[in-house]
Design a protein around this motif. Sequence first.
Motif, PDB file in Angstrom:
ATOM      1  N   SER A 135       0.965  -1.331   0.266  1.00 49.39           N
ATOM      2  CA  SER A 135       0.093   0.002   0.155  1.00 49.39           C
ATOM      3  C   SER A 135       0.842   1.079  -0.145  1.00 49.39           C
ATOM      4  O   SER A 135       1.943   1.167   0.593  1.00 49.39           O
TER       5      SER A 135
ATOM      6  N   TYR B 217      -2.545   4.222  -4.699  1.00 54.31           N
ATOM      7  CA  TYR B 217      -3.722   4.446  -4.714  1.00 54.31           C
ATOM      8  C   TYR B 217      -4.463   5.419  -5.916  1.00 54.31           C
ATOM      9  O   TYR B 217      -5.461   5.726  -6.537  1.00 54.31           O
TER      10      TYR B 217
ATOM     11  N   SER C 209     -13.440   3.951  -4.696  1.00 54.72           N
ATOM     12  CA  SER C 209     -12.843   3.064  -3.369  1.00 54.72           C
ATOM     13  C   SER C 209     -11.443   3.457  -3.303  1.00 54.72           C
ATOM     14  O   SER C 209     -10.809   3.430  -2.357  1.00 54.72           O
TER      15      SER C 209
ATOM     16  N   GLN D 199     -10.876   6.926  -1.812  1.00 56.24           N
ATOM     17  CA  GLN D 199     -11.009   6.937  -0.550  1.00 56.24           C
ATOM     18  C   GLN D 199      -9.865   6.453   0.344  1.00 56.24           C
ATOM     19  O   GLN D 199      -9.493   7.084   1.503  1.00 56.24           O
ATOM     20  N   GLN D 200      -9.295   5.328  -0.322  1.00 58.91           N
ATOM     21  CA  GLN D 200      -8.123   4.744   0.658  1.00 58.91           C
ATOM     22  C   GLN D 200      -6.817   6.053   0.569  1.00 58.91           C
ATOM     23  O   GLN D 200      -6.258   6.186   1.652  1.00 58.91           O
TER      24      GLN D 200
ATOM     25  N   MET E  12      -7.479   9.156   0.525  1.00 62.54           N
ATOM     26  CA  MET E  12      -7.795  10.384   1.396  1.00 62.54           C
ATOM     27  C   MET E  12      -7.626   9.769   3.013  1.00 62.54           C
ATOM     28  O   MET E  12      -7.108  10.581   3.707  1.00 62.54           O
ATOM     29  N   GLU E  13      -7.747   8.546   3.185  1.00 61.82           N
ATOM     30  CA  GLU E  13      -7.361   8.039   4.540  1.00 61.82           C
ATOM     31  C   GLU E  13      -5.960   8.171   4.846  1.00 61.82           C
ATOM     32  O   GLU E  13      -5.552   8.301   6.051  1.00 61.82           O
ATOM     33  N   GLU E  14      -4.959   7.876   3.806  1.00 61.47           N
ATOM     34  CA  GLU E  14      -3.611   7.624   4.171  1.00 61.47           C
ATOM     35  C   GLU E  14      -2.827   8.899   3.987  1.00 61.47           C
ATOM     36  O   GLU E  14      -1.689   9.108   4.150  1.00 61.47           O
ATOM     37  N   SER E  15      -3.374   9.872   3.459  1.00 64.01           N
ATOM     38  CA  SER E  15      -2.789  11.197   2.944  1.00 64.01           C
ATOM     39  C   SER E  15      -3.281  12.500   3.835  1.00 64.01           C
ATOM     40  O   SER E  15      -4.487  12.476   3.909  1.00 64.01           O
ATOM     41  N   GLU E  16      -2.581  13.329   4.439  1.00 64.00           N
ATOM     42  CA  GLU E  16      -2.762  14.324   5.221  1.00 64.00           C
ATOM     43  C   GLU E  16      -3.494  15.580   4.561  1.00 64.00           C
ATOM     44  O   GLU E  16      -4.660  15.966   4.697  1.00 64.00           O
TER      45      GLU E  16
ATOM     46  N   TYR F 254     -12.145  12.464  -6.434  1.00 60.61           N
ATOM     47  CA  TYR F 254     -12.768  11.780  -5.384  1.00 60.61           C
ATOM     48  C   TYR F 254     -14.437  12.189  -5.666  1.00 60.61           C
ATOM     49  O   TYR F 254     -15.360  11.594  -5.292  1.00 60.61           O
TER      50      TYR F 254
ATOM     51  N   LYS G  68     -21.302  13.534   0.470  1.00 58.91           N
ATOM     52  CA  LYS G  68     -20.152  13.336   0.961  1.00 58.91           C
ATOM     53  C   LYS G  68     -19.117  13.929  -0.365  1.00 58.91           C
ATOM     54  O   LYS G  68     -18.279  14.342   0.003  1.00 58.91           O
TER      55      LYS G  68
END
Length: 627
Positions: free
Chosen positions: A54, A59, A77, A80-81, A83-87, A97, A109
Amino acid sequence: MKPCFFIIVFFSLAFSFGLKAQDKKLKKADKVYQKFDYVKAINLYEGIAGRGYSSPELYKKLGNSYYYMAKPEQAASWYQQLMEESEKPEANYYYRYAQSLKAGRQFNKANSMLGELAKNYPNDIRGKLYKENPLYLERIFKDSSKYTVSHVAFNSPYSDYAPSITENNIVFTSARDTGFLAKNIQSWNYRAFTDIYTVNDKGNRATKLPKKINSKYNESTAFFTKNGKKVYFTRNNADKKKLINGNDNINRLQIFQADVMENGEWANLRRLPFSSDEYSVAHPTLNKEETVMFFVSDMPGGKGMSDIYAVAINTDGSYGEPTNLGAQINTESRESFPYISPQGKLYFASDGQPGLGGFDIFSAEIDSQLQIQNVANLGAGINSPQDDFSITMYPDGKSGYFASNRKGGTGSDDIYMFANNCLSTITGNIANNQGSMLENAMVVISNHKKTYRTTTDTQGNYMLGENFDCGSRLSLHIEKEGFLPIDTVIETGSGKTYNFTLETESLNERLALNEIYFGFDKSDVTDNAKQELDKIVAFLTDNKGYRLEIVSYTDRIGKASYNLKLSQQRAQATANYLISHGISANRITSQGKGEAQLATKCFTEGPCNKPTYKENRRSEFKLIKTN
């Protein structure tokens, strides 16, 4: 200790070999990604991700691959990953997105992501557009009944798009019937190359244009001049045998033109001079005078991934310098497929302007200086959460065709016909008898479903922000203090305006009456008053739709109870005079108010002289319009 040592060495070597193998696969995936071979890139990247690897970069590329293959829900999808892993991802990823979420109708959203874009990148055009109009979806869905949309019969199971209306036919782009050899399949999406076809407006069997126009690579977006003697179209940069790439090894699109001879042969095929090996130019269209070409390009200096440009066509057939249409139209994303309607309005597709997701179709006013105003989404009737693009219209500007990859179609892209439902907005102005515009007049419109209210602005103008079907009968009520209300029924129609004049409710003002005064402690009608009352008799005789309200007053001399009774006698005497001259008693009401409304302030601010006392011994009149 030796067995432990060998185990550690074995796993260290295995891990090292695993990293090297994974690194090799990543390099291979990156290589095909850079060649826009998104189908193969997805297979490789997802294989790497499936083995536990990952990274934000992985992503991004998976999301982008699905995004550019018009598969936004799969793209969402992976974004989204990211966004979750990048500040703080780059601006484009917030936007892509959001666009991908809209394809799954996750509008709340998506708007949250647009808000983040505007906050983190305040200079981004797309973020600014959202911040300026956060309720953009309300307008888009409100216009959903503006058009009737239907699937055309000449669609195929392949990609069909870019319709263009000529005098007797519809020209369009299609991936049908391009052969069965692998060399006719594009590597980036594994779909067939496209050619240009024509079909009559009855939608009978489609016919491919000649080989001089259609090559073994992509041709698309043909536009014929009004006399049918010249065609402009888009083609891959290629010679007869192979594609020609730029210095970065990427193949670009170019615009070509050809002449149609008297015998129907095609001649003088040539590339337009502002085409380049290093950037694309595509999707040509002309203004109605055929003096300006509009097209799409990713040439250096643009706003985003592709912008809309204009270039002058000189009288000798040469071309001027291309001009970018600017930030009113172009964003950091993609603007494409321009079209100028017979009425001179610019239409274009954008996935950067506020929309439902994917490409939406927009309209804009454009003047001879290429200044842009009133950019508007065409609404949910034509636009969908998928890609909607390449519009064309019949001469009346009320019907035509466009393309979409919305759900329920025959192929990957399909052509749809649309017709403008006759819708009417309620707009107009309200003035008084002298022609002066009235501010803050209330306008109330109602039908069997709902009641709508608005007020006039400082210029006397009003507009209800709703669309009504043409031919609708609506109840309309207008009122403003000091004026007679209007109650009527209007019938809606395209382009209609509804202007009204309010009549003052003061009969004194309307008939320019002199004041009707009474003598001191008297209630009998004076000779001077009779002359004024005769004017009222004449008006009421000629205008049966009015009733009259009489209010009489006194000065402040004497007791208030006595003055109230005296004022009632004055009101009744006034009414009796009118009744005696033929006005029905049912049309008259009379009331005495004593000292209630003094005509002067001298009683509270100091002593009054005799003429001032007289001003309070009066009768006043108010018209009431009957239904």
